[in-house]
Design a protein around this motif. Structure first.
Motif, short mmCIF file in Angstrom:
data_model
loop_
_atom_site.label_atom_id
_atom_site.label_comp_id
_atom_site.label_asym_id
_atom_site.label_seq_id
_atom_site.Cartn_x
_atom_site.Cartn_y
_atom_site.Cartn_z
N THR A 108 -2.04 -34.87 17.32
CA THR A 108 -0.55 -34.85 17.01
C THR A 108 0.49 -33.99 17.62
N ARG A 109 1.68 -34.60 17.91
CA ARG A 109 2.30 -33.62 18.94
C ARG A 109 2.88 -32.37 18.41
N SER A 110 3.11 -32.34 17.07
CA SER A 110 3.30 -31.07 16.25
C SER A 110 2.05 -30.00 16.72
N SER A 229 -2.16 -42.77 12.81
CA SER A 229 -3.00 -42.47 13.91
C SER A 229 -4.54 -42.67 13.72
N THR A 230 -4.81 -42.32 12.26
CA THR A 230 -6.27 -42.72 12.13
C THR A 230 -6.67 -43.95 12.20
N LEU A 231 -5.70 -44.85 11.79
CA LEU A 231 -6.04 -46.22 11.83
C LEU A 231 -6.12 -46.78 13.47
N GLY A 232 -5.24 -46.00 14.21
CA GLY A 232 -5.19 -46.29 15.67
C GLY A 232 -6.46 -45.89 16.16
N MET A 233 -6.88 -44.69 15.80
CA MET A 233 -8.12 -44.26 16.45
C MET A 233 -9.48 -45.13 16.10
N LEU A 234 -9.45 -45.60 14.89
CA LEU A 234 -10.41 -46.67 14.31
C LEU A 234 -10.35 -47.66 15.20
N ILE A 235 -9.28 -48.21 15.51
CA ILE A 235 -9.08 -49.67 16.47
C ILE A 235 -9.36 -49.25 17.65
N ALA A 236 -8.98 -48.09 18.17
CA ALA A 236 -9.46 -47.78 19.64
C ALA A 236 -10.95 -47.26 19.94
N ALA A 237 -11.33 -46.99 18.89
CA ALA A 237 -12.88 -46.62 18.86
C ALA A 237 -12.97 -45.18 19.64
N ASP A 238 -11.85 -44.43 19.35
CA ASP A 238 -11.80 -42.75 19.88
C ASP A 238 -13.06 -42.38 19.36
N TRP A 239 -13.29 -42.53 17.92
CA TRP A 239 -14.47 -41.76 17.30
C TRP A 239 -15.83 -41.80 18.04
N LEU A 240 -15.92 -42.88 18.82
CA LEU A 240 -17.18 -43.19 19.60
C LEU A 240 -17.76 -42.08 20.54
N HIS A 241 -16.44 -41.21 21.14
CA HIS A 241 -16.65 -40.08 22.06
C HIS A 241 -16.29 -38.80 21.34
N GLY A 242 -16.46 -38.90 20.18
CA GLY A 242 -16.35 -37.38 19.47
C GLY A 242 -15.09 -37.11 18.78
N LEU A 243 -14.99 -36.82 17.71
CA LEU A 243 -13.96 -36.09 17.16
C LEU A 243 -13.91 -34.65 16.50
N LEU A 309 1.16 -48.33 16.24
CA LEU A 309 -0.32 -48.60 16.87
C LEU A 309 -0.10 -49.38 17.99
N SER A 310 0.90 -50.26 18.44
CA SER A 310 0.80 -50.67 19.77
C SER A 310 1.04 -49.66 20.83
N LEU A 311 2.00 -48.55 20.54
CA LEU A 311 2.26 -47.53 21.61
C LEU A 311 0.93 -46.59 21.55
N GLY A 312 0.54 -46.36 20.62
CA GLY A 312 -0.74 -45.61 20.43
C GLY A 312 -2.12 -46.15 21.38
N LEU A 313 -1.97 -47.63 21.43
CA LEU A 313 -3.16 -48.10 21.93
C LEU A 313 -2.67 -48.22 23.60
N TYR A 314 -1.39 -48.47 23.74
CA TYR A 314 -1.00 -48.41 25.13
C TYR A 314 -1.28 -47.39 25.77
N ASN A 317 -3.16 -42.70 22.83
CA ASN A 317 -2.92 -41.73 22.25
C ASN A 317 -2.35 -41.90 20.83
N PRO A 318 -3.09 -42.67 19.79
CA PRO A 318 -2.56 -42.94 18.53
C PRO A 318 -1.99 -41.73 17.89
N ALA A 319 -2.39 -40.54 17.83
CA ALA A 319 -1.79 -39.55 17.02
C ALA A 319 -0.54 -38.93 17.60
N GLY A 320 -0.21 -39.58 18.73
CA GLY A 320 1.08 -39.13 19.36
C GLY A 320 2.43 -39.97 19.09
#
Length: 397
Positions: A108-110, A229-243, A309-314, A317-320
């Motif tokens: 997250t940006r903050s 952002s958590t939903l975006g991470m789930l869709i983008a499968a970022d959790w496969l690479h570790g969180l 979600l769209s910007l996060g996938l594009y 960076n869903p958290a951004g």
């Protein structure tokens, strides 16, 4: 146009399909965008007199125009709150750190701004690789800080191996490790199931005890509540690479699974720290229940969530692109805009019951989307079975 009318139902179906196509397009176009982005980022780190020659995975030789080696540039990665943090480290042939550059960070940006403002890794510049990394994480952004420090350590391990003529160190595969917050989150969710199914005369007291426990533990102590952002991470499968923290993803998965199986959203009802904070303020101010009637209050949160979600996938960076004010209330960090939004929501909570939940919260649109598609699929299958029975009966006649 009334909700539930044939025209409204047709619009909902078109919106559902369009949303899915938009998310797929954002994911696909984002993949094309980042295909050569890293090479361009690395090249921009060097002056025109130097160039890169890749010699191994995450390892590049820095050479001059006449072919003389000037040093090494290596990459390192760490697991942040929102996904992988990638860092590049340039070292001289004598093993001195010349440059450190963050290539990608998905938190997250903050929290990122807090780490950047503290100049966390600046003391490492000019130091030899042999020097130990004795830097403490930034309070309030511990996971983001640790991810960056782990990325530095991995890049330096690779650089030391390059200077010694050894192969790049093997990167340990990411595995999901559960901490006390994760176990507590599962325990709270199980307790929520039990309390909501109970008919005990003290059910309301138990419910409040559960909500306040979640407010303190998942809110103020760990800030481990899930968001868009958590939903975006789930869709983008970022959790496969570790969180760096799996608690929000774990809560989201449990919530969606229970919702699809039993049509109940237990998280918002019993566990959401931000919802509980609003409800506590509502008790103090005598807040009244209010349900917005205008269609704008149904469609604007949907469009807001779809955009995030769209910007996060594009941008991968869903958290951004998270827009919830959770970081302000529970992490005491964030932009001035989110600070103002938080103040407005909390003050409004004194007069209106859970105003954020009923207007801008992304969980509402997500719940509506899943339940609509679940019912749509059920109706379609039921209609097909009826049609098949009619055809079968006519055939017998």
């Amino acid at each position: 146009m009334k909700p539930g009318s044939p025209l409204s139902y047709s619009i909902e179906r078109l919106a559902s399909m369009a949303s899915l196509l938009i998310l797929l397009a954002a994911w696909f176009l984002g993949g094309l965008r980042i295909a050569d982005q890293q090479h361009q980022q690395l090249a921009s780190l060097l002056p025109a007199s130097l160039s890169l020659q890749q010699t191994a995975a995450d390892r590049f030789a820095v050479v001059t125009k006449d072919g003389q080696q000037h040093g090494w540039l290596t990459l390192g990665r760490g697991n942040g709150y929102g996904g992988t943090t990638t860092l590049a480290s340039q070292v001289s042939m004598s093993g001195q750190v010349q440059q450190l550059a963050v290539l990608g960070i998905k938190d997250t940006r903050s929290y990122v701004d807090k780490v950047v403002d503290a100049q966390l890794i600046q003391p490492l510049l000019g130091q030899p690789l042999s020097a130990a990394i004795n830097i403490d994480a930034i309070s309030g952004a511990t996971i983001t800080s640790n991810a960056l420090l782990h990325a530095v350590a991995a890049a330096h391990d690779n650089a030391r191996a390059a200077l010694d003529g050894r192969p790049a160190p093997k990167v340990a595969s990411s595995s999901m490790t559960l901490g006390w917050v994760d176990l507590l989150a599962v325990g709270l969710f199980v307790a929520a199931i039990g309390i909501n199914r109970s008919r005990h005369r003290h059910k309301t007291r138990w419910q409040w005890a559960l909500m306040l426990t979640a407010l303190i533990s998942l809110g103020f102590l760990s800030a481990a509540l899930f968001s868009s952002s958590t939903l975006g991470m789930l869709i983008a499968a970022d959790w496969l690479h570790g969180l760096g923290c799996y608690t929000p993803l774990l809560l989201l998965t449990l919530t969606l699974g229970y919702l699809l199986c039993f049509n109940r959203n237990l998280y918002c009802q019993s566990l959401c720290p931000f919802g509980t904070a609003q409800q506590c303020l509502g008790k103090l101010g005598g807040a009244k229940a209010a349900s917005p009637k205008h269609s704008l209050y149904r469609w604007f949160p949907r469009l807001l969530l779809l955009t995030a979600l769209s910007l996060g996938l594009y941008y991968r960076n869903p958290a951004g692109f998270s827009y919830e004010p959770f970081a302000i209330l529970f992490g005491f960090t964030g932009s001035l805009t989110l600070f103002a939004l938080t103040v407005v929501v909390l003050l409004t909570s004194l007069l209106i019951h859970r105003p954020w939940c009923k207007t801008l919260c992304p969980i509402g649109p997500l719940t509506e989307y899943l339940m609509f598609n679940k019912n749509w699929i059920r109706k379609t299958l039921k209609s097909r079975r009826r049609r098949a029975r009619r055809i079968a009966s006519r055939t017998l006649e």
